[in-house]
Design a protein around this motif. Sequence first.
Motif, short mmCIF file in Angstrom:
data_model
loop_
_atom_site.label_atom_id
_atom_site.label_comp_id
_atom_site.label_asym_id
_atom_site.label_seq_id
_atom_site.Cartn_x
_atom_site.Cartn_y
_atom_site.Cartn_z
N PRO A 62 0.86 -1.20 0.00
CA PRO A 62 0.00 0.00 0.00
C PRO A 62 0.89 1.24 0.00
CG PRO A 62 -0.68 -1.54 1.70
CD PRO A 62 0.61 -2.05 1.15
N LEU A 63 0.51 2.23 -0.77
CA LEU A 63 1.35 3.42 -0.92
C LEU A 63 1.57 4.13 0.41
CD1 LEU A 63 2.95 5.30 -2.71
CD2 LEU A 63 0.83 6.43 -3.38
N THR A 64 0.53 4.15 1.24
CA THR A 64 0.66 4.83 2.54
C THR A 64 1.73 4.15 3.39
OG1 THR A 64 -1.71 5.16 2.37
CG2 THR A 64 -0.67 5.78 4.45
N LEU A 65 1.75 2.82 3.35
CA LEU A 65 2.75 2.07 4.09
C LEU A 65 4.15 2.41 3.56
CD1 LEU A 65 3.14 -0.09 6.26
CD2 LEU A 65 3.04 -1.80 4.45
N LEU A 66 4.25 2.52 2.24
CA LEU A 66 5.53 2.85 1.61
C LEU A 66 6.00 4.22 2.07
CD1 LEU A 66 7.09 1.10 -0.34
CD2 LEU A 66 6.22 2.49 -2.20
N PHE A 67 5.05 5.16 2.15
CA PHE A 67 5.40 6.50 2.64
C PHE A 67 5.90 6.42 4.08
CE2 PHE A 67 3.25 8.55 -0.94
CZ PHE A 67 4.04 9.68 -1.10
N LEU A 68 5.21 5.63 4.90
CA LEU A 68 5.63 5.48 6.30
C LEU A 68 7.06 4.96 6.38
CD1 LEU A 68 2.36 4.00 7.82
CD2 LEU A 68 3.50 6.11 8.54
N ILE A 69 7.35 3.95 5.54
CA ILE A 69 8.71 3.39 5.53
C ILE A 69 9.72 4.46 5.11
CG2 ILE A 69 10.22 1.72 4.41
CD1 ILE A 69 7.73 -0.12 4.20
N PHE A 70 9.38 5.20 4.06
CA PHE A 70 10.33 6.20 3.56
C PHE A 70 10.53 7.34 4.56
CE2 PHE A 70 12.17 5.76 -0.64
CZ PHE A 70 11.64 4.55 -1.02
N PHE A 71 9.49 7.68 5.31
CA PHE A 71 9.62 8.82 6.21
C PHE A 71 10.18 8.44 7.56
CE2 PHE A 71 7.24 10.93 3.00
CZ PHE A 71 7.62 12.27 3.11
N PHE A 72 9.95 7.20 7.98
CA PHE A 72 10.37 6.87 9.34
C PHE A 72 11.49 5.84 9.40
CE2 PHE A 72 5.95 8.39 9.75
CZ PHE A 72 6.26 9.57 10.40
N VAL A 73 11.66 5.02 8.35
CA VAL A 73 12.70 4.00 8.40
C VAL A 73 13.92 4.43 7.58
CG1 VAL A 73 13.26 1.59 7.99
CG2 VAL A 73 10.95 2.22 8.70
N VAL A 74 13.68 4.87 6.34
CA VAL A 74 14.79 5.22 5.46
C VAL A 74 15.72 6.29 6.06
CG1 VAL A 74 15.39 6.23 3.21
CG2 VAL A 74 13.65 4.45 3.36
N PRO A 75 15.19 7.37 6.65
CA PRO A 75 16.11 8.37 7.20
C PRO A 75 16.92 7.83 8.37
CG PRO A 75 13.88 9.24 7.02
CD PRO A 75 13.79 7.78 6.80
N GLU A 76 16.34 6.89 9.12
CA GLU A 76 17.05 6.32 10.26
C GLU A 76 18.29 5.57 9.82
OE1 GLU A 76 16.39 6.62 13.55
OE2 GLU A 76 14.88 8.09 12.92
N LEU A 78 19.45 5.15 6.29
CA LEU A 78 20.18 5.50 5.06
C LEU A 78 20.53 6.98 4.95
CD1 LEU A 78 18.44 3.22 2.43
CD2 LEU A 78 20.82 3.13 3.18
N PHE A 79 19.52 7.81 4.83
CA PHE A 79 19.79 9.21 4.56
C PHE A 79 19.23 10.11 5.65
CE2 PHE A 79 18.96 7.01 0.51
CZ PHE A 79 20.24 7.05 -0.03
N PRO A 80 19.93 10.24 6.74
CA PRO A 80 19.41 11.12 7.79
C PRO A 80 19.35 12.55 7.28
CG PRO A 80 21.62 10.31 8.35
CD PRO A 80 21.23 9.67 7.07
N GLY A 81 18.28 13.24 7.61
CA GLY A 81 18.18 14.65 7.26
C GLY A 81 17.73 14.93 5.85
N MET A 82 17.28 13.91 5.14
CA MET A 82 16.77 14.16 3.79
C MET A 82 15.43 14.90 3.89
SD MET A 82 16.18 11.38 0.82
CE MET A 82 17.61 11.26 -0.22
N SER A 83 15.18 15.82 2.98
CA SER A 83 13.97 16.63 3.09
C SER A 83 12.72 15.81 2.83
CB SER A 83 14.04 17.78 2.10
OG SER A 83 13.75 17.31 0.81
N PRO A 84 11.61 16.16 3.50
CA PRO A 84 10.35 15.43 3.28
C PRO A 84 9.97 15.41 1.80
CG PRO A 84 10.12 16.99 5.08
CD PRO A 84 11.47 17.23 4.49
N PHE A 85 10.24 16.52 1.12
CA PHE A 85 9.88 16.58 -0.29
C PHE A 85 10.59 15.50 -1.10
CE2 PHE A 85 10.85 18.10 -4.59
CZ PHE A 85 9.56 18.30 -5.07
N LEU A 86 11.91 15.34 -0.85
CA LEU A 86 12.67 14.32 -1.57
C LEU A 86 12.24 12.92 -1.19
CD1 LEU A 86 16.40 15.35 -1.98
CD2 LEU A 86 14.83 14.43 -3.69
N LEU A 87 12.02 12.70 0.12
CA LEU A 87 11.59 11.38 0.58
C LEU A 87 10.26 11.01 -0.06
CD1 LEU A 87 12.50 11.60 4.37
CD2 LEU A 87 13.48 10.02 2.69
#
Lengths: 215, 261
Positions: A62-76, A78-87
């Motif tokens: 589900p896209l919402t789940l994907l967003f959750l992963i990108f906003f809360f897991v990926v920055p932790e 891979l890329f800390p401090g990446m802008s919400p827009f890019l994520l």
Amino acid sequence: MNVLLDNFPEYRDGFIGTVSITAISSVIALVLGVAIAGFRVSPVPPLRYFGTAWVTLLRNTPLTLLFLIFFFVVPEILFPGMSPFLLGSLALGFYTSSFVCEAVRSGINTVPLGQAEAARSIGMTFAQTLRIVVLPQATRSVIPPLSSIFIALTKNSAIAGAFSVTELFGWQKLMSDRGYEIMPVFIWVALGYLVVTFAISGLFRLLERRMEVAR
Amino acid sequence: MSGVSVTKAAEDAAPAGDDLVVLSNVNKHFGALHVLQDIDLTIARGEVVVVIGPSGSGKSTLCRTINRLETVDSGAIAIDGKPLPQEGKELARLRADVGMVFQSFNLFAHKTVLENVMLGQVKVRGTDKKAAEEKARKLLDRVGVGVQADKYPAQLSGGQQQRVAIARALAMDPKVMLFDEPTSALDPEMINEVLEVMQQLAREGMTMVVVTHEMGFARSAANRVVFMADGKIVEEATPDQFFSNPRSDRAKDFLSKILHH
């Protein structure tokens, strides 16, 4: 009328946000989608497995789940401090790339096998065959489904609003927080999206016509 | 059958003696169908070998295994002393030296005739565009479609398309040319124009493997006729021997069906 005129700067920012996230994730989706489609028809098994795994994973999440992963897991990790827009653009681009991949793959399947055989028989490598002979001929049949995919992408970008990305749909929440009547707000939001989606379908219709002449 | 009969290059084009294409003990299955059974075939440099036989005898498959468009299950195929490599860059290089002409032409539909003949030179051989164009135009003139250079394949007749396909293969300076039923998809009146180009190639000493139903071409251009049936090579002979005095019953039966009516 008031709701738009009184809050026009926010509306404009939201509209620009939606256009930007749509544009960036469309590019990501297109580049990745074509590349992964190449993987999926490749003679190299590991590439094929990778392509299949990519599509299966992203298309079925589900896209919402994907967003959750990108906003809360990926920055932790891979890329800390990446802008919400890019994520947000990445999440949406990756998700849509799986659909683009399948559309491109179905386009590849419409090109007669003999075209690829002829290309291989004059000594082209697999990548050359795909790039020079097969993909240009697949483009024509891929354009109509791609148009739908990018329109869906535009509307899916609304989810990014929930993750503090400035975009059109978020304006609606802002306005209802400010106590405006909800109906006119929705109508203005819908019109904003219509401008983007009509522009996309117009662009694709133009492309389609262009391709027709080329044959 | 077509009426083409030009004096044959046969005996006078005496093959140089070295083997260009060697198939040894080749086997292939399509599922349960054993389509190639213990095929041994050697083609010498400069030789024109015509492969004939009933439908489904495996002759097209045989032709396609030579540049590995079809893989084989067992056995070995070597071209100019080099065994066919696995799929990859090396195989691509080797394929560039093996010209192939298909039954359905397979010209690149999105490229003009000229671009079709230039593409391999530029993208595979790395020839510069100007030299490639010059050579392409020369080849197109040679096969008699020079004036069509800027058209798209779909605007040409079948015979013209097939001649362009021959030019496209020749542009790579192949060591051997494979023809997979090159006239089977053509209207009868266009068959001759293609066969004439092939005749000319044979006279010039090109090594050719031709799968065909054109017995006239086999008679006049072949050094050797290979008769296949049910996945096996049943008979190999000179055209004269084969057509006037076939040894096997299977060949006699085949010839009686196609030659007398």
